[in-house]
Design a protein around this motif. Structure first.
Motif, short mmCIF file in Angstrom:
data_model
loop_
_atom_site.label_atom_id
_atom_site.label_comp_id
_atom_site.label_asym_id
_atom_site.label_seq_id
_atom_site.Cartn_x
_atom_site.Cartn_y
_atom_site.Cartn_z
N LEU A 1 0.84 -1.21 0.00
CA LEU A 1 0.00 0.00 0.00
C LEU A 1 0.88 1.26 0.00
N VAL A 2 1.92 1.22 0.83
CA VAL A 2 2.83 2.37 0.91
C VAL A 2 3.45 2.64 -0.47
N ARG A 3 3.85 1.58 -1.17
CA ARG A 3 4.42 1.77 -2.52
C ARG A 3 3.37 2.33 -3.47
N ASP A 4 2.17 1.78 -3.41
CA ASP A 4 1.12 2.24 -4.33
C ASP A 4 0.74 3.70 -4.08
N LEU A 5 0.97 4.15 -2.85
CA LEU A 5 0.64 5.54 -2.52
C LEU A 5 1.82 6.47 -2.77
N GLY A 6 2.94 5.91 -3.23
CA GLY A 6 4.12 6.73 -3.51
C GLY A 6 4.82 7.23 -2.27
N LEU A 7 4.70 6.48 -1.17
CA LEU A 7 5.28 6.95 0.10
C LEU A 7 6.54 6.19 0.51
N ALA A 8 6.99 5.27 -0.34
CA ALA A 8 8.08 4.38 0.08
C ALA A 8 9.33 5.16 0.48
N ASP A 9 9.59 6.30 -0.21
CA ASP A 9 10.82 7.05 0.09
C ASP A 9 10.74 7.75 1.45
N ASP A 10 9.56 7.83 2.01
CA ASP A 10 9.41 8.51 3.31
C ASP A 10 9.50 7.55 4.49
N LEU A 11 9.70 6.26 4.19
CA LEU A 11 9.74 5.28 5.27
C LEU A 11 11.03 5.41 6.08
N VAL A 12 10.93 5.12 7.36
CA VAL A 12 12.08 5.08 8.25
C VAL A 12 12.02 3.74 8.98
N ARG A 13 13.17 3.08 9.10
CA ARG A 13 13.18 1.79 9.79
C ARG A 13 13.65 1.97 11.23
N SER A 14 13.12 1.17 12.13
CA SER A 14 13.49 1.28 13.54
C SER A 14 14.96 0.91 13.73
N HIS A 15 15.59 1.54 14.70
CA HIS A 15 16.93 1.13 15.09
C HIS A 15 16.81 -0.09 16.00
N THR A 16 17.73 -0.99 15.84
CA THR A 16 17.69 -2.17 16.71
C THR A 16 18.40 -1.82 18.02
N GLY A 17 18.17 -2.60 19.02
CA GLY A 17 18.82 -2.39 20.30
C GLY A 17 18.26 -3.38 21.28
N GLN A 18 18.91 -3.50 22.40
CA GLN A 18 18.47 -4.46 23.41
C GLN A 18 17.13 -4.02 24.01
N ALA A 19 16.22 -4.94 24.15
CA ALA A 19 14.98 -4.67 24.90
C ALA A 19 15.08 -5.42 26.22
N PHE A 20 14.38 -4.91 27.22
CA PHE A 20 14.54 -5.40 28.59
C PHE A 20 13.20 -5.83 29.18
N ILE A 21 13.31 -6.61 30.26
CA ILE A 21 12.16 -6.95 31.09
C ILE A 21 12.47 -6.42 32.49
N ALA A 22 11.51 -5.77 33.11
CA ALA A 22 11.73 -5.31 34.49
C ALA A 22 11.34 -6.43 35.44
N ARG A 23 12.21 -6.67 36.40
CA ARG A 23 11.84 -7.57 37.52
C ARG A 23 12.23 -6.87 38.78
N GLY A 24 11.26 -6.66 39.66
CA GLY A 24 11.54 -5.79 40.78
C GLY A 24 11.85 -4.42 40.20
N ASP A 25 12.95 -3.82 40.65
CA ASP A 25 13.32 -2.52 40.11
C ASP A 25 14.50 -2.63 39.17
N ARG A 26 14.77 -3.85 38.68
CA ARG A 26 15.93 -4.03 37.79
C ARG A 26 15.50 -4.39 36.39
N LEU A 27 16.33 -4.04 35.44
CA LEU A 27 16.06 -4.40 34.05
C LEU A 27 16.97 -5.55 33.63
N TYR A 28 16.37 -6.56 33.01
CA TYR A 28 17.12 -7.71 32.52
C TYR A 28 16.96 -7.76 31.00
N PRO A 29 18.06 -8.01 30.27
CA PRO A 29 17.92 -8.12 28.81
C PRO A 29 16.98 -9.26 28.44
#
Ligand code: FAD
Length: 484
Positions: free
Chosen positions: A77-105
């Motif tokens: 749909l994005v291509r058909d609407l001519g918007l493909a050049d405006d796309l931005v991809r997310s940066h990757t990075g570690q995501a965490f889970i909180a347990r108690g007050d600490r973050l674990y990868p």
């Protein structure tokens, strides 16, 4: 009343309805027919849950912030609407889970917390030795398969034990569905996993077969994350769709209040007394709103949803001078229930999407609410902001104070696919086809909540509608539209 019934009325101007209207316009024009379409939206603006604003150089998403790149409907749909050049991809990075007050990868080699590779999970401090042993048992023995659908929570608990469900799978799933893992339909949420792990197969081995080939982003290629949005925010998509609806009459501030069968077509009544006649209708609405419109004759139509949608609020906090604290080298974290925290998830938006904040600034997006904490969504803004700030201070040692905050409430906005969802959906569609031919359901309440799934459903409804009109020879009629 229209002199001649319209080809179709699309009710609901969220991404589902907009995609449906756009493809309908195309589909009819491709057949050499001048489309006679109307789209009704009760709000003053189109876009539904997609809403982007800007303030002081920050780009703020009040609803969804991106879509997954791997599902093709959105990309096409994005291509058909001519918007493909405006796309931005997310940066990757570690995501965490909180347990108690600490973050674990979140351990590598897991998909929504479900192990694809065992090594990283077994090395993670998130699970106890007993919890890890319980996970490993899946490789060797599990109980007999249940026929048909089952609760996702019960399935994962049986295969992998409670710990991995409560500490990993549940918070990650809640981040998307804001519900209760013990009620989710396994078949609706994880059709491939359901199929691949039947017949006594190990879930972990099945996950390896399904997802083991996926490669992590190469080092140094940070902006190859799995999500996409637009430089100016997600609203670029719905705004472009709106621009392209040249052959569809768009009626904002127009709430459909009932659908009636009338002289071989349908009459859509509006809350303000107007009405529109049409040969066919797409209901691109939350299920409760769609069901409430159906005529008495349609009361034989079974409801799809058996659980009410849940409510959430997101809180965006802007820090023009950046933030300090621990673990700020990732994309965000999720919080298991029962830990005493109000936050269910938090994204460091400026790290995942560098274009959303000025250089050196930080933008945090936190969620509260969901099935287990509905009341907080109704609290005043200040109380919600205070609860989120208290959690951020405890979990991430945040010291700064935001320059501004935005709280956006989404009441009854998160559909819950309960056990049996797919069967009920099929029965409902069959009953609709029999009682209300030419009326189609599409959207987040039915075939997937993510934006690509909503787009796909809108497009499928458009195709089905064109087929319906073609089969009934309803495409050769005059070209006028009047709204009474
Ligand atoms: C807070 C939040 C965050 C999310 N994050 C993501 C994300 O990051 N990525 C992702 O892929 N998905 C995300 N989702 C899911 C996704 O945003 C939604 O599933 C999708 O936008 C739903 O689109 P829709 O068109 O089906 O429904 P909606 O956007 O709800 O549109 C329905 C429209 O119908 C209108 N309407 C209702 N009743 C009537 C009536 N009687 N007459 C006329 N009009 C009516 C409403 O005003 C509304 O505009 C998120 C959802 C929420 C709530």
């Amino acid at each position: 009343m229209s002199a001649e019934p319209l080809h179709a009325v699309i009710i609901g101007g969220g991404v589902t309805g907009l995609a449906a209207a756009f493809r309908l316009q195309q589909g009819l024009a491709d057949q050499g027919v001048m489309p006679r379409l109307a789209l009704l939206e009760s709000a003053p603006r189109l876009g539904g849950k997609i809403r982007t604003t800007t303030r002081d150089g920050f780009l703020i998403e009040h609803g969804p912030d991106s879509f997954v790149a791997s599902k093709p409907a959105a990309g096409q749909l994005v291509r058909d609407l001519g918007l493909a050049d405006d796309l931005v991809r997310s940066h990757t990075g570690q995501a965490f889970i909180a347990r108690g007050d600490r973050l674990y990868p979140i351990p590598a080699g897991t998909m929504m917390g479900i192990p694809v590779r065992l090594g990283p999970l077994l090395r993670s401090p998130l699970l106890s030795p007993a919890g890890k042993l319980r996970v490993v048992r899946d490789l060797f023995a599990h109980g007999p398969d249940l026929a048909g659908d089952q609760p996702a929570g019960a399935f994962f608990r049986r295969r992998l034990g409670n710990e991995v469900v409560d500490r990993l799978i549940e918070p990650l799933l809640s981040g998307i569905y804001a519900g209760d893992v013990n009620h989710y339909s396994l078949q609706a949420l994880f059709p491939q996993i359901d199929r691949a792990s039947r017949n006594g197969r190990s879930l972990i081995r099945a996950m390896g077969t399904l997802y083991g080939h996926a490669k992590p982003a190469p080092a140094g290629n940070q902006n190859r994350g799995p999500f996409l949005t637009f430089r100016t925010g997600l609203q670029a998509l719905t705004a472009r769709l709106e621009e392209r609806l040249a052959m569809c009459t768009v009626l904002r501030n127009s709430t459909a209040s009932a659908i009636r069968k009338q002289d071989g077509h349908y009459r859509v009544e509006l809350a303000d007394g107007r009405s529109l006649d049409a040969h066919a209708i797409i209901l691109a609405l939350p299920d409760a709103a769609a069901t409430s419109l159906l005529p008495v004759a349609g009361s034989a139509i079974p409801p799809v949803a058996t659980l009410p949608p849940t409510s959430v609020a997101n809180v965006v906090m802007a820090f023009p001078h950046g933030i300090t604290g621990t673990s700020l080298d990732g994309t965000g974290f999720v919080v298991p229930r029962g830990t005493g925290h109000a936050i269910t998830a938090c994204t460091w938006s400026h790290l995942k999407w560098p274009h959303v904040a000025p250089r050196g600034a930080a933008l945090l997006r936190s969620y509260i609410g969901g099935a287990h904490d509905a009341q907080l969504v109704d609290a005043p803004d200040e109380a919600i902001v205070d609860a989120v700030m208290a959690d951020l201070r405890r979990i991430t040692q945040l010291r700064e104070t935001p320059a501004f905050c935005h709280v956006t409430r989404w009441k009854h906005a998160m559909p819950q696919y309960a056990v049996g969802h797919l069967d009920r959906l099929e029965q409902t569609r069959k009953a609709m086809a029999a009682a209300l031919p030419g009326v189609f359901l599409a959207g987040a309440s039915y075939g997937g909540v993510g934006l690509p799934d909503c787009i796909r459903q809108g497009e499928q409804a458009a195709h089905a509608l064109v087929d319906h009109l073609t089969q009934r020879n309803l495409l050769n009629t005059p070209e006028t539209l009047h709204v009474d």
